[in-house]
Design a protein around this motif. Structure first.
Motif, short mmCIF file in Angstrom:
data_model
loop_
_atom_site.label_atom_id
_atom_site.label_comp_id
_atom_site.label_asym_id
_atom_site.label_seq_id
_atom_site.Cartn_x
_atom_site.Cartn_y
_atom_site.Cartn_z
N ALA A 39 3.24 6.00 0.60
CA ALA A 39 2.78 5.88 -0.78
C ALA A 39 3.93 5.66 -1.75
O ALA A 39 3.74 5.22 -2.88
N GLU A 40 5.14 5.96 -1.29
CA GLU A 40 6.30 5.78 -2.18
C GLU A 40 6.75 4.33 -2.23
O GLU A 40 7.62 3.98 -3.03
N LEU A 41 6.18 3.48 -1.36
CA LEU A 41 6.57 2.07 -1.36
C LEU A 41 5.74 1.31 -2.39
O LEU A 41 4.51 1.37 -2.36
N PRO A 42 6.37 0.56 -3.27
CA PRO A 42 5.62 -0.28 -4.19
C PRO A 42 4.86 -1.36 -3.40
O PRO A 42 5.20 -1.64 -2.24
N PRO A 43 3.86 -2.01 -4.02
CA PRO A 43 3.00 -2.93 -3.27
C PRO A 43 3.73 -4.04 -2.54
O PRO A 43 3.46 -4.29 -1.36
N GLU A 44 4.73 -4.66 -3.17
CA GLU A 44 5.36 -5.83 -2.53
C GLU A 44 6.14 -5.45 -1.26
O GLU A 44 5.93 -6.06 -0.21
N PRO A 45 7.04 -4.45 -1.35
CA PRO A 45 7.73 -4.05 -0.12
C PRO A 45 6.76 -3.57 0.96
O PRO A 45 6.93 -3.85 2.14
N LEU A 46 5.70 -2.87 0.52
CA LEU A 46 4.72 -2.38 1.49
C LEU A 46 4.08 -3.55 2.22
O LEU A 46 3.99 -3.57 3.45
N GLU A 47 3.69 -4.54 1.45
CA GLU A 47 3.04 -5.72 2.04
C GLU A 47 4.00 -6.42 3.00
O GLU A 47 3.63 -6.83 4.10
N PHE A 48 5.26 -6.55 2.56
CA PHE A 48 6.27 -7.21 3.39
C PHE A 48 6.42 -6.48 4.73
O PHE A 48 6.43 -7.08 5.79
#
Ligand code: SAM
Length: 470
Positions: free
Chosen positions: A109-118
């Motif tokens: 949950a600490e990852l923002p959407p873009e890095p998470l998606e990557f």
């Protein structure tokens, strides 16, 4: 210094429940890698107290994708980023499978959407890990800060001087209750150090040898130390050695011309004499009154292959100065025939018949029967020895030999004058008084600051012929 991190960092898969608990405690991207507070025994330290587990998240990344994940702008700032910790490791649960890219977060949950998606695209999901740091991970300074009481932390010792395998320090009184602990930590953290000592205040005034107490490691003071491409062996507890004089040793040897003749009145274990012979093919009379210095000076001459160029003696500096002129005159050194050849080159030349030519050339050169330089590094009292030069040349033949080539004297001394001009004037005056003659050709070089009101200098002056001719 880079170290193999695998030795001191272990991590393991946590079961889901443990991780769920720790996840709630670590909702921050900054990982606290400071050592734990230490409340164990001081000596020996209980190193097991220095274990720290940090729960983190890792992405399971196929080997083919790791470079992409590591180099991506999107993920770079989320990599574990702890000094000495590799960001990619193999998965202990599946050694042949995906690599584990360690992240500096404990929760997806600490990852923002873009890095998470990557990461969702390039990784096969996330796993929970525990990064374990232990005593070996932290620096000596980190460990000391954890061990010492708060008021002593700011001024804690940060380093030491080394001579061969011996680390030496001067601990202030307030650190003495912790001296063994400090010694142990520095020993543990420096693989080349075998002995840690604390120099005590009392110094043998004649031979300048410090009393010292072993804080940790072997009670072995016989060190091997390298300086100016020479190897020095000596008993650090029995002779004078100061690695801070390295530059001064080099400066003086740098002033010598190849093949010149040098008389070192207070030679110690040879830091001027041996490099002068080895690197400049100088012929040297090297003297020291301390029998231990004489012993190791003799050994170092032999170990460095300069026995043909260095003659050692063990007598009082005054007597040495008075006799040096006559000795070199009566038993001159062989002529200087050019730089000393390495063994390989000498063999090669010999094969080509060139060595013979060199020997022939030396026959026509004069032997070295006059001294070009005196070195007097006994800064406390060297000036007091200068009257020994008065009338040291006694015969007409010697006078003729020295005509127009009087030796340069490099005399070390202390002064309380802090400004260079005043220091130079003070030193010149004291030298002139002892010689009983005015100095015409001289220069003064600052060597180092010894204490707040104590400066070390070296005065170099041409010996006035009126002083030495008896
Ligand atoms: C400051 S140390 C210098 C040693 C060496 N030249 C160096 O740079 O490391 C002085 C040396 O003078 C020796 N010494 C002290 N008094 C002496 C004396 N009266 N005659 C000859 N040597 C003496 C000591 O044993 C010591 O090795």
């Amino acid at each position: 210094m880079l170290r193999d991190t695998t030795k001191f960092i272990t991590f393991r898969l946590l079961d889901k429940r443990r991780f769920a608990m720790s996840r709630n405690l670590h909702h921050k991207s900054h990982l606290d890698t400071s050592p734990p507070e230490y409340n164990g025994p001081l000596h020996p330290l209980d190193k097991s107290i220095f274990r720290k587990a940090i729960p983190i998240l890792a992405a399971r990344v196929p080997a083919s994708q790791t470079a992409k994940v590591l180099n991506s702008e999107l993920t770079r700032s989320f990599l574990v980023g702890i000094p000495k910790v590799r960001p990619v490791v193999s998965n202990p649960a599946d050694l042949q499978g995906d690599r584990l890219v360690l992240l500096r977060i404990s929760n997806q949950a600490e990852l923002p959407p873009e890095p998470l998606e990557f990461l969702q695209k390039h990784a096969n999901g996330f796993v929970d890990y525990e990064l374990e740091l232990d005593y070996d991970y932290w620096t000596a300074s980190d460990i000391l800060q954890a061990v010492l009481p708060e008021p002593l932390r700011a001024g804690a010792p940060v380093g030491f001087a080394t001579t061969g395998h011996v680390a030496h320090m001067n601990l202030n009184d307030e650190y003495l209750p912790y001296k063994k602990t400090i010694g142990q930590i520095f020993l543990d953290k420096n693989k080349l150090i075998k002995t840690v000592v604390n120099k005590l205040d009392n110094i043998d005034t004649q031979f300048r040898v410090f009393d010292m107490e072993v804080l940790a490691g072997e009670h072995n003071f016989v060190v091997e130390h390298h300086e100016s491409d020479c190897r020095f062996t000596f008993d650090f507890s029995q002779v004078y050695w100061n690695s801070r004089l390295h530059t001064e040793h080099g400066r003086i040897v740098g002033l010598l011309k190849p093949g010149q003749v040098l008389a070192d009145s207070f030679a110690g274990v040879g830091p001027f004499a041996i490099p002068a012979a080895k690197n400049k093919s100088c012929a040297v009379l090297a003297n020291d009154l301390n029998p231990s210095s004489f012993k190791y000076l003799s050994k170092n001459v032999e170990d460095n292959g300069v026995s043909d160029l260095v003659r050692v003696s063990c007598e009082d500096g005054r007597e040495f100065i008075r006799n040096a002129f006559q000795r070199v005159f009566d038993t001159p050194f062989p002529p200087y025939t050019g730089p000393k050849l390495s063994k390989t080159l000498a063999r090669k030349l010999e094969k080509q018949g060139k060595r013979v030519a060199e020997t022939k050339a030396s026959d026509s050169l004069p032997p070295r029967k006059t001294i070009d330089h005196f070195i007097m590094n006994l800064p406390d009292t060297a000036i007091q020895f200068l009257d020994a030069f008065r009338g040291a040349i006694t015969s007409r033949e010697m006078m003729d030999a020295y005509e127009s080539k009087m030796p340069l004297v490099h005399c070390h001394c202390f002064t309380r004058e802090l400004e260079e001009d005043k220091a130079a004037a003070d030193i010149k005056e004291r030298v002139e008084e002892k010689l009983g003659h005015e100095l015409k050709e001289y220069s003064v070089a600052h060597v180092r600051s010894v204490a707040p009101n104590k400066e070390m200098y070296c005065i170099a002056f041409r010996l006035p012929s009126e002083v030495v001719y008896g």
